[in-house]
Design a protein around this motif. Structure first.
Motif, PDB file in Angstrom:
ATOM      1  N   TYR A 214     -78.148  -8.534 -20.678  1.00 54.67           N
ATOM      2  CA  TYR A 214     -79.207  -8.487 -19.661  1.00 54.67           C
ATOM      3  C   TYR A 214     -78.599  -8.411 -18.267  1.00 54.67           C
ATOM      4  O   TYR A 214     -79.071  -7.653 -17.406  1.00 54.67           O
ATOM      5  CB  TYR A 214     -80.106  -9.710 -19.782  1.00 54.67           C
ATOM      6  N   HIS A 215     -77.537  -9.196 -18.025  1.00 57.18           N
ATOM      7  CA  HIS A 215     -76.875  -9.126 -16.717  1.00 57.18           C
ATOM      8  C   HIS A 215     -76.274  -7.737 -16.495  1.00 57.18           C
ATOM      9  O   HIS A 215     -76.375  -7.185 -15.388  1.00 57.18           O
ATOM     10  CB  HIS A 215     -75.785 -10.188 -16.610  1.00 57.18           C
ATOM     11  N   ILE A 216     -75.654  -7.178 -17.520  1.00 56.25           N
ATOM     12  CA  ILE A 216     -75.074  -5.833 -17.401  1.00 56.25           C
ATOM     13  C   ILE A 216     -76.150  -4.827 -17.017  1.00 56.25           C
ATOM     14  O   ILE A 216     -75.913  -3.911 -16.226  1.00 56.25           O
ATOM     15  CB  ILE A 216     -74.381  -5.431 -18.714  1.00 56.25           C
ATOM     16  N   SER A 217     -77.364  -5.016 -17.547  1.00 54.31           N
ATOM     17  CA  SER A 217     -78.452  -4.076 -17.248  1.00 54.31           C
ATOM     18  C   SER A 217     -78.853  -4.095 -15.777  1.00 54.31           C
ATOM     19  O   SER A 217     -79.436  -3.127 -15.274  1.00 54.31           O
ATOM     20  CB  SER A 217     -79.673  -4.403 -18.111  1.00 54.31           C
ATOM     21  N   LEU A 218     -78.528  -5.181 -15.076  1.00 55.86           N
ATOM     22  CA  LEU A 218     -78.891  -5.306 -13.660  1.00 55.86           C
ATOM     23  C   LEU A 218     -77.771  -4.848 -12.730  1.00 55.86           C
ATOM     24  O   LEU A 218     -77.973  -4.797 -11.508  1.00 55.86           O
ATOM     25  CB  LEU A 218     -79.254  -6.774 -13.346  1.00 55.86           C
ATOM     26  N   MET A 219     -76.617  -4.524 -13.267  1.00 55.59           N
ATOM     27  CA  MET A 219     -75.473  -4.113 -12.446  1.00 55.59           C
ATOM     28  C   MET A 219     -75.663  -2.686 -11.929  1.00 55.59           C
ATOM     29  O   MET A 219     -76.408  -1.886 -12.504  1.00 55.59           O
ATOM     30  CB  MET A 219     -74.179  -4.203 -13.278  1.00 55.59           C
ATOM     31  N   ALA A 220     -74.982  -2.386 -10.847  1.00 56.80           N
ATOM     32  CA  ALA A 220     -74.983  -1.017 -10.325  1.00 56.80           C
ATOM     33  C   ALA A 220     -74.426  -0.079 -11.385  1.00 56.80           C
ATOM     34  O   ALA A 220     -73.571  -0.468 -12.185  1.00 56.80           O
ATOM     35  CB  ALA A 220     -74.144  -0.937  -9.055  1.00 56.80           C
ATOM     36  N   GLN A 221     -74.875   1.173 -11.403  1.00 50.16           N
ATOM     37  CA  GLN A 221     -74.507   2.098 -12.459  1.00 50.16           C
ATOM     38  C   GLN A 221     -72.994   2.272 -12.577  1.00 50.16           C
ATOM     39  O   GLN A 221     -72.448   2.337 -13.674  1.00 50.16           O
ATOM     40  CB  GLN A 221     -75.176   3.453 -12.227  1.00 50.16           C
ATOM     41  N   GLU A 222     -72.304   2.354 -11.429  1.00 52.95           N
ATOM     42  CA  GLU A 222     -70.863   2.559 -11.504  1.00 52.95           C
ATOM     43  C   GLU A 222     -70.153   1.353 -12.115  1.00 52.95           C
ATOM     44  O   GLU A 222     -69.133   1.502 -12.808  1.00 52.95           O
ATOM     45  CB  GLU A 222     -70.291   2.868 -10.114  1.00 52.95           C
ATOM     46  N   ASP A 223     -70.701   0.138 -11.916  1.00 54.55           N
ATOM     47  CA  ASP A 223     -70.117  -1.055 -12.535  1.00 54.55           C
ATOM     48  C   ASP A 223     -70.450  -1.105 -14.020  1.00 54.55           C
ATOM     49  O   ASP A 223     -69.612  -1.498 -14.852  1.00 54.55           O
ATOM     50  CB  ASP A 223     -70.630  -2.320 -11.839  1.00 54.55           C
ATOM     51  N   ARG A 224     -71.668  -0.697 -14.360  1.00 55.45           N
ATOM     52  CA  ARG A 224     -72.063  -0.662 -15.775  1.00 55.45           C
ATOM     53  C   ARG A 224     -71.181   0.313 -16.556  1.00 55.45           C
ATOM     54  O   ARG A 224     -70.813   0.052 -17.704  1.00 55.45           O
ATOM     55  CB  ARG A 224     -73.527  -0.245 -15.912  1.00 55.45           C
ATOM     56  N   ASP A 225     -70.851   1.421 -15.933  1.00 51.63           N
ATOM     57  CA  ASP A 225     -70.056   2.441 -16.619  1.00 51.63           C
ATOM     58  C   ASP A 225     -68.649   1.956 -16.939  1.00 51.63           C
ATOM     59  O   ASP A 225     -67.978   2.523 -17.821  1.00 51.63           O
ATOM     60  CB  ASP A 225     -69.987   3.712 -15.772  1.00 51.63           C
ATOM     61  N   ARG A 226     -68.177   0.914 -16.236  1.00 53.58           N
ATOM     62  CA  ARG A 226     -66.845   0.380 -16.487  1.00 53.58           C
ATOM     63  C   ARG A 226     -66.821  -0.534 -17.718  1.00 53.58           C
ATOM     64  O   ARG A 226     -65.756  -0.833 -18.245  1.00 53.58           O
ATOM     65  CB  ARG A 226     -66.342  -0.390 -15.264  1.00 53.58           C
ATOM     66  N   VAL A 227     -67.976  -0.985 -18.165  1.00 53.06           N
ATOM     67  CA  VAL A 227     -68.072  -1.817 -19.363  1.00 53.06           C
ATOM     68  C   VAL A 227     -68.210  -0.893 -20.565  1.00 53.06           C
ATOM     69  O   VAL A 227     -69.198  -0.170 -20.703  1.00 53.06           O
ATOM     70  CB  VAL A 227     -69.282  -2.768 -19.283  1.00 53.06           C
TER      71      VAL A 227
END
Length: 486
Positions: A214-227
């Protein structure tokens, strides 16, 4: 697969387990203490010399209340209820040098989710380490862990809970590199670490996994893409269809895997889409692969619990759904024999998908356990803990609580696929000997194991009449447990 064609097994024979069980306070009320090392060695030699094939069904079934109950009744299959809570309590606190229960033991906690004082379940330290090693081999055998996997664990540690060190060691035994984050690392730091250290597997309790995603879903797209996770390994509580759908929406085609275990039995089963296929989002069951060299599983008719007469046989055939009964071949000092887990399930043969992953030499030892969930006559689960209805009822009836009516609602947090727990109460007017609202709130939070990490999912509502309770459409009775989750 040439490097691990078959598992290295170091388990006890059924005859050895049954022989020791006959000398253990869990199964024989005339025995004061578990057998010491020398006595166990003699029992094993005697079993080897006799070369008999014992019948497991001759051993009475062991109900949870047998292990954790507090009264005595005849020890028969028909009654099933030979309460043994006091046995564990006594063995935990008895410091007599003859008490082998307290000697060289790995101690894990259980029962806290049902209220009262959590009980310490003791296992021989060497048996525990060997079981962790074998579970690691099992993960590797089933293709769950591959060379080069990096795992981040958010499991709980502290307060006598041992899930973090248990799962960390199992993953390492399987060949993974593990980051031991624990449950107190802020979720923002967990998400950042997943990216910074190129972690490809996240493991934790079901609620922790959902919270992290859920926290990952709230991250900026560029940060999400690093996961870049390709596997989720969850424990302790099932992920629902909506939770699975949410995880896949955020993480893409991630494999959702589960490890099944308990304080009494330890880790003992694996669920993986590579073995049994992708679980349907609408299914209420989960398929686990079990190794019969480690754990014997029987399916029995639910009628045995209530003692009702039934034309159905106690033991059910392959494919039939009933209560799951387990006998561990990995635990000898404090045996677990014909233990009724309280879960509903059925046994099935190994599917072709699993045979494509697992070496042929192991096929004959493996089965599929289809887990249909908890028998709700006993308990429900919230935030990785079971809460038993009989103990909740006893808690609510305590005179100093002053509770006239109560209701529990298991629901869903609107902003994320997490389970909520709401307690609705109607109390008597204040008087001497009755707890204040604040004091009762503290007691309820202790009973339901409310911590900073789950307090946003817990709510207590004080009502001034029955109008605030959900009631049955027929007789207008207050419904004690409202399940909006399932």
């Amino acid at each position: 697969m040439a490097d691990f064609r078959t598992m290295t097994m170091e388990c006890y024979s059924l005859a050895e387990v049954l022989a020791v069980a006959k000398t253990h306070p869990f199964y024989n009320p005339a025995i004061a203490y578990p057998a010491d090392t020398e006595t166990i060695r003699s029992l094993r030699k005697a079993v080897t010399a006799q070369k008999e094939n014992p019948e497991l069904q001759e051993q009475p079934l062991l109900e949870k209340k047998t292990l954790y109950g507090n009264a005595g009744r005849p020890f028969t299959i028909a009654r099933l209820i030979y309460f043994r809570y006091k046995a564990i309590e006594r063995l935990t606190h008895d410091v007599d040098p003859r008490n082998a229960y307290r000697q060289s033991s790995y101690v894990s906690i259980t029962g806290g989710g049902s209220g009262g004082v959590p009980m310490m379940f003791a296992v021989d330290v060497h048996e525990n380490r060997r079981q962790r090693s074998q579970m690691g081999e099992f993960l590797k055998l089933c293709g769950v862990i591959q060379p080069g996997d990096w795992v981040l664990s958010t499991h709980l540690a502290g307060g006598f809970y041992r899930s973090l060190d248990l799962m960390t060691e199992i993953m390492e035994n399987a060949g993974a590199t593990v980051l031991s984050a624990g449950s107190y690392m802020p979720v923002a730091d967990v998400a950042k670490s997943l990216a910074d250290y190129h972690v490809n597997i996240l493991t934790g309790d079901g609620s922790q996994v959902v919270q992290t995603v859920y926290h990952i879903s709230l991250m900026a797209q560029e940060d999400r893409d690093r996961v870049r996770l390709d596997k989720i390994i969850y424990t302790s509580e099932p992920l629902t269809g909506p939770q699975r759908a949410f995880i896949k929406t955020i993480l893409g085609e991630v494999k959702i895997i589960s490890v099944l275990g308990s304080a009494e039995a330890g880790p003992w089963a694996i669920s993986s889409p590579d073995l049994t296929g992708e679980q349907s989002l609408t299914s209420n069951s989960t398929d686990f692969v079990i190794d019969t060299r480690n754990m014997l599983v029987e399916i029995v008719s639910p009628s045995v619990i209530v003692g009702a007469s039934s034309p159905d046989p106690i033991l059910l055939s392959q494919g039939e759904e009933g209560l799951i009964v387990q006998t561990s071949l990995q635990r000898l000092r404090n045996p677990l024999v014909r233990y009724i887990t309280g879960d509903i399930g059925s046994i099935h043969p190994l599917p072709d998908a699993a045979c494509a992953v697992i070496p042929e030499a192991d096929w004959g030892h493996l089965r599929v356990l289809r887990m249909h969930g908890r028998d709700h006559r006993f308990s429900f689960k919230w935030y990785a803990c079971y809460f038993e209805f009989d103990r909740i009822d006893a808690f609510m009836q305590a005179e100093d609580c002053g509770i006239l009516q109560w209701q529990i609602l298991l629901g869903r947090l609107e902003s994320s696929p997490q389970a909520t727990l709401e307690i609705r109460l109607l109390r008597s007017p204040p008087r001497d000997g009755i707890l204040s609202d604040d004091a009762l709130i503290k007691r309820l939070e202790a009973f339901f194991l409310v911590f900073p990490e789950n307090e946003h999912l817990f709510r207590i509502v004080f009502l001034d009449g029955l109008g605030g309770f959900e009631r049955s459409a027929t007789a207008g009775k207050v419904i004690k447990f409202v399940n909006r989750w399932n």
